[in-house]
Design an enzyme around this catalytic site. Structure first.
Site, mmCIF file in Angstrom:
data_model
loop_
_atom_site.group_PDB
_atom_site.id
_atom_site.type_symbol
_atom_site.label_atom_id
_atom_site.label_comp_id
_atom_site.label_asym_id
_atom_site.label_seq_id
_atom_site.Cartn_x
_atom_site.Cartn_y
_atom_site.Cartn_z
ATOM 1 N N TYR A 53 -16.244 14.428 12.844
ATOM 2 C CA TYR A 53 -14.866 14.463 12.562
ATOM 3 C C TYR A 53 -14.363 15.547 11.734
ATOM 4 O O TYR A 53 -14.817 15.657 10.701
ATOM 5 C CB TYR A 53 -14.162 13.213 12.033
ATOM 6 C CG TYR A 53 -12.640 13.250 11.950
ATOM 7 C CD1 TYR A 53 -11.815 13.064 12.774
ATOM 8 C CD2 TYR A 53 -12.292 13.575 10.645
ATOM 9 C CE1 TYR A 53 -10.385 13.042 12.774
ATOM 10 C CE2 TYR A 53 -10.989 13.677 10.497
ATOM 11 C CZ TYR A 53 -9.861 13.588 11.517
ATOM 12 O OH TYR A 53 -8.492 13.441 11.123
ATOM 13 N N ASN B 278 -21.549 16.509 7.886
ATOM 14 C CA ASN B 278 -20.056 16.393 7.553
ATOM 15 C C ASN B 278 -19.842 15.264 6.777
ATOM 16 O O ASN B 278 -18.831 14.265 7.057
ATOM 17 C CB ASN B 278 -19.255 16.397 9.123
ATOM 18 C CG ASN B 278 -17.666 16.277 8.797
ATOM 19 O OD1 ASN B 278 -17.117 17.017 8.174
ATOM 20 N ND2 ASN B 278 -17.047 15.034 9.606
ATOM 21 N N SER C 12 -19.338 12.329 8.704
ATOM 22 C CA SER C 12 -20.474 11.734 9.658
ATOM 23 C C SER C 12 -21.416 12.906 9.308
ATOM 24 O O SER C 12 -21.117 13.938 8.923
ATOM 25 C CB SER C 12 -20.091 11.627 11.042
ATOM 26 O OG SER C 12 -19.271 10.612 11.182
ATOM 27 N N SER D 175 -18.667 6.700 8.158
ATOM 28 C CA SER D 175 -19.565 7.766 8.514
ATOM 29 C C SER D 175 -20.289 7.262 9.804
ATOM 30 O O SER D 175 -20.805 6.216 9.630
ATOM 31 C CB SER D 175 -20.344 8.183 7.316
ATOM 32 O OG SER D 175 -21.316 9.342 7.584
ATOM 33 N N GLY D 176 -20.348 8.231 10.563
ATOM 34 C CA GLY D 176 -21.482 8.088 11.960
ATOM 35 C C GLY D 176 -22.624 8.936 11.478
ATOM 36 O O GLY D 176 -22.790 9.914 11.550
#
Length: 372
Positions: free
Chosen positions: A143, A215, A247, A285-286
């Protein structure tokens, strides 16, 4: 659109930091023979009443522009699932994928998937025309809505195709490029980073490379080679980030012959690499990781015979490979932050996300006896 900048800032090793491991000539994922990386970077300053555009696409081509549709063996792991990586279900079941790996922003996954499908259908046109084949591209995201007008969906099909066509071997631009253009890492400007490791097993040399889109993380968490840097560099924080909202995508490539189950275990170790930097893998977070091997070349299963032979490494010899992943991911994140440049915020407007200053980092490292 902007071209990837010529590297002008020193990377972690260039600063004299005692980063572990032996790297390849470019210290990049492209040190793995045949692997190419391309970018399309979109940068536009805000017009009156508008928001800045800081986004793009990163393309990784496991087999370059080889016209023969040959998948690569792969494994996938998700540390925290607040994100997307298309194609991952089949990678976990089938253990392979065909075509490029794309990394972009959260709201551009759809157009990237569409464009990747178009490229696969075109590039492997004869096979797809002659047989009942289907494309399942791998597209991942993080993102960038703090620094980029993400809801404007500025990435188009032409941008994705441009990133793929721009893929090249050799040194890889880092920081504010491609999908990393608008990313934030530990409240510093983040983005794209890469690193590689050379591994010798039973007299044979192999290469393992990593590319990250970083990120993630909050400033107090940041640790560099075991030094709690974030506790000391607490100025210019992102004031509206009380919790993690980023993420990290990590893509691991190697020419080492590995089975899909072994590659899944490599992907898991990316979590240890980002953990060294301090993140616990926050709820928002991914943290999604992919590993692939260019060894054991094969045809598409639909066009293959009944049997398949594979050469794979004995599990008892995997420990140095695991360490290469952990070290490589840690270094790639640090390289992303060191290459990054300041960027204005889109939401809220009027602020600046500062890049990590090498001199400030070295000052903190020196206090702990770790500055080269």
């Amino acid at each position: 659109m902007t071209a990837p900048p010529v590297r002008s800032k020193p990377r972690a090793r260039g600063l004299g930091l005692d980063v572990p491991g032996i790297c390849g000539p470019a210290n990049a994922i492209t040190d793995v023979p045949g692997v190419l990386v391309g970018y399309e970077t979109l940068v536009r300053d805000a017009a009156p009443g508008g928001k800045p555009v800081r986004t793009g696409v990163t393309a990784i081509l496991p087999r370059g522009f080889d016209p023969h549709p040959s998948p690569v063996w792969a494994g996938q792991f998700t540390l925290n699932g607040n994100g997307e990586m298309t194609g991952s279900h089949w990678i976990r079941d089938g253990g392979h994928f065909l075509g490029p790996v794309l990394v972009t922003n959260t709201h551009s996954v759809g157009i990237a998937h569409h464009a990747a499908t178009r490229w696969i259908l075109s590039h492997y046109g004869a096979a797809f025309e002659a047989h009942h084949l289907w494309a399942m591209p791998v597209v991942a995201e993080t993102y960038d809505g703090v620094l980029n007008d993400i809801n404007g969906q500025h990435v188009g099909e032409a941008d994705v195709l441009s990133a793929i066509r721009a893929a090249r071997p050799g040194p890889v631009a880092e920081g504010n490029v491609g999908g990393g253009a608008g990313m934030i890492c530990y409240e510093f400007k983040g983005g794209t980073g890469t690193a590689s490791r050379v591994i010798e097993i039973d007299g044979e040399r192999f290469t393992l490379g990593v590319l990250v889109q970083a990120n993630h993380g909050l400033r107090p968490w940041l640790s560099v080679l075991g030094v709690p840097v974030g506790r000391h560099l607490d100025r210019d924080r992102m004031k509206d980030m009380p919790t993690e909202r980023g993420s990290i995508i990590a893509v691991i490539a190697t020419d080492l012959p590995l089975a899909p189950s072994q590659l899944e275990r490599l992907a898991r170790r990316a979590g240890l690499g980002i953990g060294r930097g301090g993140t616990p893998g926050g709820n928002n977070s991914g943290d999604i990781f992919l590993a692939f091997s260019t060894a054991n070349r094969m045809d598409l299963p639909q066009l293959s015979g009944a049997w398949r032979d594979m050469r794979t490494l004995n599990d008892e010899r995997l420990d140095p490979v695991y360490m290469a992943v952990v070290d490589g991911v840690e270094e790639a994140v640090l390289n992303a932050m060191l290459a990054a440049e300041d960027a204005p915020t889109a939401k809220p407007a009027g602020h600046v996300c500062r890049a990590l200053r090498a001199d400030e980092l070295l000052e903190v490292m020196a206090r702990y006896g770790r500055a080269g």
